[in-house]
Design an enzyme around this catalytic site. Structure first.
Site, PDB file in Angstrom:
ATOM      1  N   ARG A  81      61.343 -14.931  61.724  1.00  0.00           N
ATOM      2  CA  ARG A  81      62.546 -15.542  61.142  1.00  0.00           C
ATOM      3  C   ARG A  81      62.893 -16.890  62.026  1.00  0.00           C
ATOM      4  NH1 ARG A  81      66.888 -13.704  63.450  1.00  0.00           N
ATOM      5  NH2 ARG A  81      66.343 -11.556  63.011  1.00  0.00           N
TER       6      ARG A  81
ATOM      7  N   ASP B  56      71.511 -35.558  49.274  1.00  0.00           N
ATOM      8  CA  ASP B  56      70.394 -34.409  48.571  1.00  0.00           C
ATOM      9  C   ASP B  56      69.441 -35.415  48.125  1.00  0.00           C
ATOM     10  OD1 ASP B  56      69.175 -33.015  46.705  1.00  0.00           O
ATOM     11  OD2 ASP B  56      70.855 -31.739  46.376  1.00  0.00           O
TER      12      ASP B  56
ATOM     13  N   LYS C 196      61.162 -28.744  43.753  1.00  0.00           N
ATOM     14  CA  LYS C 196      61.178 -29.742  42.530  1.00  0.00           C
ATOM     15  C   LYS C 196      59.833 -30.518  42.915  1.00  0.00           C
ATOM     16  CE  LYS C 196      65.057 -27.475  41.594  1.00  0.00           C
ATOM     17  NZ  LYS C 196      66.260 -27.937  41.848  1.00  0.00           N
TER      18      LYS C 196
END
Ligand SMILES: *Cc1c(COP(=O)(O)O)cnc(C)c1O
Length: 383
Positions: free
Chosen positions: A50, A174, A199
Site C-alpha cells: 500500500r 486535470d 484514458k
C-alpha cells in the site's frame, strides 16, 4: 539515466532503469503485498505494497519525467487521485473550479467534499477575471480542467496559475484530455497535475488508474501520506499496463490529433451539423490560448446536429458502427458518448445546460483507425 531526454524518448525510457535482478527490459510486475526484512527495518525501501511497490515506483517515475516533475504518485483511479488532493484541505477552505468539468469530479466535490465543509465555486474560466472575482483569503485551491469536458473550452493555465500564486492558493490541472504530450501544466506554473491514466496514458481501454505529479517536496509528502493512509493505490498489474501504454503515447497522440482534425473539418462542413466544438478552429473562442499552450489539438471534440434535439442525437449514436457508444475516452478505438445521459448525467440538467451540455450534444473520442473509415461511419449515421 542522467541526460534529460526529449519527450519522445522519455515515454519509453523516462525514469526507468534496467531491472536489477535479471536485466528485464520491462519493469517486472511485483505481485506482492509485502517484502522480506533481514532484521526489523532491514529492507531495500519496500515494506508493504500500500505504501510502495517497485512496479508502481517505475510508473511514478515515468509520469514525473513526462510532466517535467520531481515527483509522481499513482492511484487506483483518477477519482482516487482527486480525492487525495481534496483531502489536503480543511472545513471552511474554498476551492474555485472550472464549471464545465468531468461529471465524476463535480460529483466528488459537491456530494462528498461539500459535506466535509469545503466550499466550491464553479466558474467559467475562459476569462481569468472570473477566477479573480472569487479569490479570497480562504481560497486554497484552483481546479482547472482544460480542454474542458465535453465543451472543449480552453483555460489559460499560466494566467490562472499567476492568480493562484498571488493568493497562496494551489493550482491543480486535470490534464487528462491533453496528456503530457500536448500540454505540460507544471511548466506553465501549476502546482499539481492530475491524470485519469485510464484514458490516453494507458491508452487501450483496459485499465483504470490515476496519477498526480508535483514539484514541491512538502506537497509530495502530504499527498503520499494521504495516499498511504487512505489507501487508494493501484495494483502492480495496472501500473505495468499503464507503463506499456505510455511507451507509445507520442505516436498515438500524433495520430489522434490528425484524425481529430479531419473529423472536426468533416463535421463542420456537413449540412446536417449545427455546431462543432474543437479548439483547432481559428474561430474557436479560445483558439489562441490553445495554440500557445498545446502542441496540437488532440482527438476529443463535441458536436450538435441541426435541431439539437435528443431524438436526433440518440439516433446518430445508435447508428454508429465503427464508433462504439461507450463511456470513457482516449483509447486507440473511437468512442462516441452522449454526455447528458452518460458522463454528465450526475450534473443537474439546469447546471449542465448553463455550460452548453444540451441534450443534443454528442462527444467523440477519435481513435487511431483509418480516418476515412471514421468519416464514412459518421456520414452514414448522420444520414
Ligand atoms: C475519466 C476522467 C476522470 C476520472 O478518472 P477515473 O480514472 O475514471 O477515475 C477525471 N477527469 C477527467 C477529465 C476524466 O475524463
Amino acid at each position: 539515466m542522467d541526460k534529460k531526454l526529449r519527450f519522445n524518448s522519455a515515454t519509453i525510457h523516462g525514469g526507468q532503469e534496467p531491472d536489477k535482478a535479471y536485466g528485464s527490459v520491462m519493469p517486472p510486475i511485483y505481485q506482492t503485498s509485502t517484502y522480506a526484512q533481514t532484521t526489523p527495518g532491514g529492507h531495500q525501501g519496500y515494506e508493504y505494497s500500500r505504501t510502495h511497490n517497485p512496479t508502481r515506483t517505475a510508473l511514478e517515475r515515468s509520469i514525473a519525467s513526462l510532466e517535467n516533475a520531481k515527483h509522481g504518485l499513482a492511484f487506483a483511479s483518477g477519482m482516487a487521485a482527486m480525492d487525495t488532493v481534496l483531502k489536503l484541505f480543511n472545513p471552511g477552505d474554498e476551492i474555485i473550479s472550472t464549471d464545465d468539468l468531468y461529471g465524476g469530479s463535480y460529483r466528488l466535490m459537491t456530494q462528498i467534499f461539500e459535506k466535509y465543509g469545503l466550499k466550491i465555486h464553479f466558474v467559467n474560466m475562459e476569462n481569468p477575471d472570473s477566477v479573480a472575482q472569487h479569490l479570497n483569503e480562504k481560497t486554497r485551491l484552483i481546479w482547472i480542467e482544460t480542454p474542458t469536458n465535453p465543451m472543449m473550452k480552453v483555460v489559460d493555465i499560466a494566467a490562472i496559475a499567476a492568480l493562484g500564486k498571488g493568493h497562496k492558493a494551489l493550482v491543480a490541472v486535470d490534464n487528462t484530455f491533453a496528456s503530457p504530450y500536448l500540454q505540460q501544466p507544471l511548466d506553465l506554473g501549476a502546482d499539481i497535475v492530475l491524470h485519469s491514466a485510464t484514458k490516453y496514458l494507458a491508452g487501450h481501454s483496459d485499465t483504470v488508474l490515476g496519477l498526480l505529479v508535483v514539484n514541491d517536496d512538502a506537497l509530495q509528502e502530504k499527498l503520499a501520506f494521504i495516499q498511504n493512509s487512505s489507501g487508494g493505490v493501484p495494483g502492480p498489474m495496472d501500473c505495468f499496463l499503464t507503463l506499456r501504454g505510455i511507451k507509445t503515447l507520442h505516436i498515438r497522440i500524433q495520430r489522434h490529433s490528425e484524425n481529430g482534425a479531419a473529423v472536426a473539418l468533416f463535421l463542420m462542413q456537413h449540412p446536417k451539423i449545427e455546431k462543432v466544438y474543437w479548439p483547432g478552429f481559428v474561430n474557436h473562442p479560445n483558439h489562441e490560448v490553445a495554440k500557445s499552450q498545446m502542441k496540437d489539438f488532440g482527438g476529443m471534440l463535441s458536436f450538435v446536429p441541426k435541431g439539437g434535439d435528443l431524438a436526433t442525437s440518440i439516433n446518430i449514436v445508435e447508428k454508429l458502427k465503427l464508433f462504439t457508444l461507450a463511456e470513457s475516452l482516449g483509447g486507440v478505438e473511437s468512442l462516441a458518448g452522449h454526455p447528458a445521459s452518460m458522463t454528465h448525467a450526475s450534473i443537474p440538467k439546469a447546471v449542465r445546460e448553463k455550460s452548453g451540455i444540451v441534450d443534443g450534444l454528442i462527444r467523440l473520442s477519435v481513435g487511431i483507425e483509418d480516418v476515412q473509415d471514421l468519416i464514412e461511419d459518421l456520414d452514414q449515421a448522420i444520414g
